[in-house]
Design a protein around this motif. Structure first.
Motif, PDB file in Angstrom:
ATOM      1  N   GLU A 108      38.429  46.008  26.066  1.00 19.22           N
ATOM      2  CA  GLU A 108      38.812  47.231  26.792  1.00 19.22           C
ATOM      3  C   GLU A 108      37.673  47.706  27.683  1.00 19.22           C
ATOM      4  OE1 GLU A 108      39.035  51.330  27.771  1.00 19.22           O
ATOM      5  OE2 GLU A 108      37.742  50.653  26.149  1.00 19.22           O
ATOM      6  N   SER A 109      36.465  47.614  27.194  1.00 14.42           N
ATOM      7  CA  SER A 109      35.305  48.028  27.979  1.00 14.42           C
ATOM      8  C   SER A 109      35.144  47.144  29.220  1.00 14.42           C
ATOM      9  CB  SER A 109      34.046  47.955  27.115  1.00 14.42           C
ATOM     10  OG  SER A 109      32.903  48.209  27.890  1.00 14.42           O
ATOM     11  N   ILE A 110      35.320  45.851  29.054  1.00 13.66           N
ATOM     12  CA  ILE A 110      35.230  44.930  30.196  1.00 13.66           C
ATOM     13  C   ILE A 110      36.351  45.215  31.188  1.00 13.66           C
ATOM     14  CG2 ILE A 110      35.502  42.509  30.887  1.00 13.66           C
ATOM     15  CD1 ILE A 110      33.942  41.758  28.339  1.00 13.66           C
ATOM     16  N   LEU A 111      37.556  45.443  30.698  1.00 15.08           N
ATOM     17  CA  LEU A 111      38.689  45.718  31.587  1.00 15.08           C
ATOM     18  C   LEU A 111      38.476  47.025  32.350  1.00 15.08           C
ATOM     19  CD1 LEU A 111      41.714  44.665  29.351  1.00 15.08           C
ATOM     20  CD2 LEU A 111      40.642  43.373  31.205  1.00 15.08           C
ATOM     21  N   ARG A 112      37.905  48.026  31.677  1.00 12.07           N
ATOM     22  CA  ARG A 112      37.659  49.306  32.333  1.00 12.07           C
ATOM     23  C   ARG A 112      36.565  49.186  33.394  1.00 12.07           C
ATOM     24  NH1 ARG A 112      34.480  52.265  29.543  1.00 12.07           N
ATOM     25  NH2 ARG A 112      35.543  51.947  27.579  1.00 12.07           N
ATOM     26  N   ASN A 113      35.495  48.459  33.065  1.00 10.94           N
ATOM     27  CA  ASN A 113      34.356  48.364  33.981  1.00 10.94           C
ATOM     28  C   ASN A 113      34.548  47.327  35.086  1.00 10.94           C
ATOM     29  OD1 ASN A 113      33.001  50.295  32.476  1.00 10.94           O
ATOM     30  ND2 ASN A 113      31.970  48.783  31.209  1.00 10.94           N
ATOM     31  N   GLU A 114      35.150  46.211  34.772  1.00 12.17           N
ATOM     32  CA  GLU A 114      35.267  45.108  35.727  1.00 12.17           C
ATOM     33  C   GLU A 114      36.658  44.994  36.349  1.00 12.17           C
ATOM     34  OE1 GLU A 114      32.609  43.292  36.537  1.00 12.17           O
ATOM     35  OE2 GLU A 114      31.360  44.329  35.064  1.00 12.17           O
ATOM     36  N   GLY A 115      37.664  45.496  35.660  1.00 12.64           N
ATOM     37  CA  GLY A 115      39.037  45.400  36.141  1.00 12.64           C
ATOM     38  C   GLY A 115      39.775  44.241  35.487  1.00 12.64           C
ATOM     39  N   PRO A 116      41.077  44.391  35.282  1.00  9.25           N
ATOM     40  CA  PRO A 116      41.842  43.343  34.608  1.00  9.25           C
ATOM     41  C   PRO A 116      42.003  42.065  35.432  1.00  9.25           C
ATOM     42  CG  PRO A 116      43.282  45.116  35.328  1.00  9.25           C
ATOM     43  CD  PRO A 116      41.883  45.559  35.592  1.00  9.25           C
ATOM     44  N   ASP A 117      41.902  42.163  36.748  1.00 12.00           N
ATOM     45  CA  ASP A 117      42.064  40.983  37.594  1.00 12.00           C
ATOM     46  C   ASP A 117      40.747  40.305  37.938  1.00 12.00           C
ATOM     47  OD1 ASP A 117      44.815  41.177  37.633  1.00 12.00           O
ATOM     48  OD2 ASP A 117      44.818  42.529  39.361  1.00 12.00           O
ATOM     49  N   SER A 118      39.642  40.830  37.421  1.00 12.39           N
ATOM     50  CA  SER A 118      38.342  40.205  37.660  1.00 12.39           C
ATOM     51  C   SER A 118      38.217  38.957  36.784  1.00 12.39           C
ATOM     52  CB  SER A 118      37.211  41.177  37.323  1.00 12.39           C
ATOM     53  OG  SER A 118      37.193  41.430  35.923  1.00 12.39           O
ATOM     54  N   PHE A 119      37.254  38.122  37.105  1.00 12.97           N
ATOM     55  CA  PHE A 119      37.018  36.930  36.285  1.00 12.97           C
ATOM     56  C   PHE A 119      36.703  37.323  34.844  1.00 12.97           C
ATOM     57  CE2 PHE A 119      33.909  33.950  34.432  1.00 12.97           C
ATOM     58  CZ  PHE A 119      34.743  32.857  34.283  1.00 12.97           C
ATOM     59  N   LEU A 120      35.815  38.306  34.650  1.00 12.91           N
ATOM     60  CA  LEU A 120      35.460  38.728  33.299  1.00 12.91           C
ATOM     61  C   LEU A 120      36.656  39.333  32.560  1.00 12.91           C
ATOM     62  CD1 LEU A 120      31.880  40.251  33.658  1.00 12.91           C
ATOM     63  CD2 LEU A 120      32.550  38.174  32.459  1.00 12.91           C
ATOM     64  N   GLY A 121      37.498  40.073  33.278  1.00 12.00           N
ATOM     65  CA  GLY A 121      38.690  40.642  32.658  1.00 12.00           C
ATOM     66  C   GLY A 121      39.649  39.571  32.180  1.00 12.00           C
ATOM     67  N   LYS A 122      39.863  38.567  33.014  1.00 14.27           N
ATOM     68  CA  LYS A 122      40.744  37.462  32.626  1.00 14.27           C
ATOM     69  C   LYS A 122      40.136  36.652  31.494  1.00 14.27           C
ATOM     70  CE  LYS A 122      42.871  37.100  37.156  1.00 14.27           C
ATOM     71  NZ  LYS A 122      42.994  36.323  38.390  1.00 14.27           N
ATOM     72  N   LEU A 123      38.824  36.426  31.559  1.00 12.26           N
ATOM     73  CA  LEU A 123      38.147  35.665  30.511  1.00 12.26           C
ATOM     74  C   LEU A 123      38.188  36.404  29.177  1.00 12.26           C
ATOM     75  CD1 LEU A 123      36.467  33.267  29.564  1.00 12.26           C
ATOM     76  CD2 LEU A 123      34.436  34.429  30.458  1.00 12.26           C
ATOM     77  N   ALA A 124      37.885  37.681  29.182  1.00 16.55           N
ATOM     78  CA  ALA A 124      37.910  38.473  27.943  1.00 16.55           C
ATOM     79  C   ALA A 124      39.313  38.495  27.343  1.00 16.55           C
ATOM     80  CB  ALA A 124      37.418  39.892  28.222  1.00 16.55           C
ATOM     81  N   SER A 125      40.312  38.659  28.183  1.00 15.54           N
ATOM     82  CA  SER A 125      41.689  38.675  27.695  1.00 15.54           C
ATOM     83  C   SER A 125      42.094  37.325  27.127  1.00 15.54           C
ATOM     84  CB  SER A 125      42.637  39.055  28.837  1.00 15.54           C
ATOM     85  OG  SER A 125      42.333  40.339  29.318  1.00 15.54           O
ATOM     86  N   THR A 126      41.664  36.249  27.769  1.00 16.55           N
ATOM     87  CA  THR A 126      42.000  34.908  27.295  1.00 16.55           C
ATOM     88  C   THR A 126      41.319  34.619  25.967  1.00 16.55           C
ATOM     89  OG1 THR A 126      42.245  34.173  29.583  1.00 16.55           O
ATOM     90  CG2 THR A 126      42.031  32.465  27.916  1.00 16.55           C
ATOM     91  N   ILE A 127      40.062  35.017  25.835  1.00 17.52           N
ATOM     92  CA  ILE A 127      39.365  34.825  24.556  1.00 17.52           C
ATOM     93  C   ILE A 127      40.057  35.613  23.452  1.00 17.52           C
ATOM     94  CG2 ILE A 127      37.218  35.297  23.301  1.00 17.52           C
ATOM     95  CD1 ILE A 127      35.740  34.688  25.963  1.00 17.52           C
ATOM     96  N   GLN A 128      40.424  36.849  23.745  1.00 22.93           N
ATOM     97  CA  GLN A 128      41.093  37.690  22.749  1.00 22.93           C
ATOM     98  C   GLN A 128      42.412  37.051  22.298  1.00 22.93           C
ATOM     99  OE1 GLN A 128      39.794  40.382  21.390  1.00 22.93           O
ATOM    100  NE2 GLN A 128      41.493  41.445  20.456  1.00 22.93           N
ATOM    101  N   GLY A 129      43.136  36.445  23.238  1.00 17.68           N
ATOM    102  CA  GLY A 129      44.404  35.827  22.892  1.00 17.68           C
ATOM    103  C   GLY A 129      44.284  34.437  22.305  1.00 17.68           C
ATOM    104  N   SER A 130      43.150  33.777  22.485  1.00 21.03           N
ATOM    105  CA  SER A 130      42.981  32.392  22.036  1.00 21.03           C
ATOM    106  C   SER A 130      42.258  32.274  20.701  1.00 21.03           C
ATOM    107  CB  SER A 130      42.195  31.598  23.086  1.00 21.03           C
ATOM    108  OG  SER A 130      42.880  31.602  24.305  1.00 21.03           O
ATOM    109  N   THR A 131      41.812  33.373  20.161  1.00 25.66           N
ATOM    110  CA  THR A 131      41.116  33.365  18.878  1.00 25.66           C
ATOM    111  C   THR A 131      41.854  34.271  17.909  1.00 25.66           C
ATOM    112  OG1 THR A 131      39.664  35.129  19.682  1.00 25.66           O
ATOM    113  CG2 THR A 131      38.860  32.871  19.905  1.00 25.66           C
ATOM    114  N   ASP A 132      41.448  34.214  16.651  1.00 28.54           N
ATOM    115  CA  ASP A 132      42.154  35.003  15.643  1.00 28.54           C
ATOM    116  C   ASP A 132      41.150  35.744  14.766  1.00 28.54           C
ATOM    117  OD1 ASP A 132      44.230  36.077  14.228  1.00 28.54           O
ATOM    118  OD2 ASP A 132      44.907  34.206  13.334  1.00 28.54           O
ATOM    119  N   THR A 133      41.658  36.660  14.000  1.00 32.06           N
ATOM    120  CA  THR A 133      40.835  37.427  13.067  1.00 32.06           C
ATOM    121  C   THR A 133      40.785  36.668  11.748  1.00 32.06           C
ATOM    122  OG1 THR A 133      42.795  38.704  12.506  1.00 32.06           O
ATOM    123  CG2 THR A 133      41.300  39.663  14.132  1.00 32.06           C
TER     124      THR A 133
END
Length: 178
Positions: A108-133
């Protein structure tokens, strides 16, 4: 092509939600009574999960509040920089196997600071969806059903999380980095 997939994906959830009750009616299943019976059966499971859930929440709080997270970040930062991995996503990779909510705060912090369409936003979202707790799943669900020997599941889960982290970086770099 992508528009057709977008339309299909938007219609899938409503279609599934409509299909299940219609199928139950077709099969003459008493929907409400079945739901109530399932809810009654779920209460003992929910109660048995509570101690494991509290233990996991305490462990996550200790990991975060003692500075262990910062220690691991400082230790891994030179390696991550040498591998040209954005250091902003490192906390997600470390925290995701432990706590979904904790890693989501970094996303959420990356999305707020960098934007959801930025490289970091897409990367953070992909990592969140590709890993598990992984630790949460093992602690709560294995504990609820009484599985005590979970070492192999832990190893496989953590290796899968690492693979998800690494592959997310590779794919996002190939697809989204200019």
């Amino acid at each position: 092509m992508f528009e057709a997939l977008s339309v299909v994906s938007k219609l899938m959830l409503p279609a599934i939600l409509a299909f299940i009750p219609l199928y139950a009616i077709f099969r003459k299943v008493p929907i409400y009574e079945s739901f109530i019976e399932g809810a009654k059966e779920g209460f003992p499971t929910a109660i048995s999960i509570i101690p494991h859930l509290v233990g996991m929440m305490v462990a996550v709080a200790i990991f975060r509040d003692t500075g262990a997270m910062e220690f691991y970040l400082q230790f891994l930062t030179p390696l991550v920089q040498w591998l040209h991995i954005p250091t902003e996503v490192l906390p997600i990779g470390i925290l995701r196997p432990i706590s979904g909510a904790g890693s989501l705060a970094f996303v959420e912090s990356i999305l707020r600071n960098e934007g959801p369409d930025s490289f970091l936003g897409k990367l953070a979202s992909t990592i969140q969806g590709s890993t598990d707790t992984t630790l949460y799943v093992i602690t709560v669900y294995f504990g609820a059903v009484g599985i005590r020997r979970s070492l192999y599941a832990l190893k496989v889960g953590l290796w899968a999380d690492l693979a998800g982290f690494v592959v997310s970086i590779i794919i996002c770099t190939l697809m989204f980095q200019p």
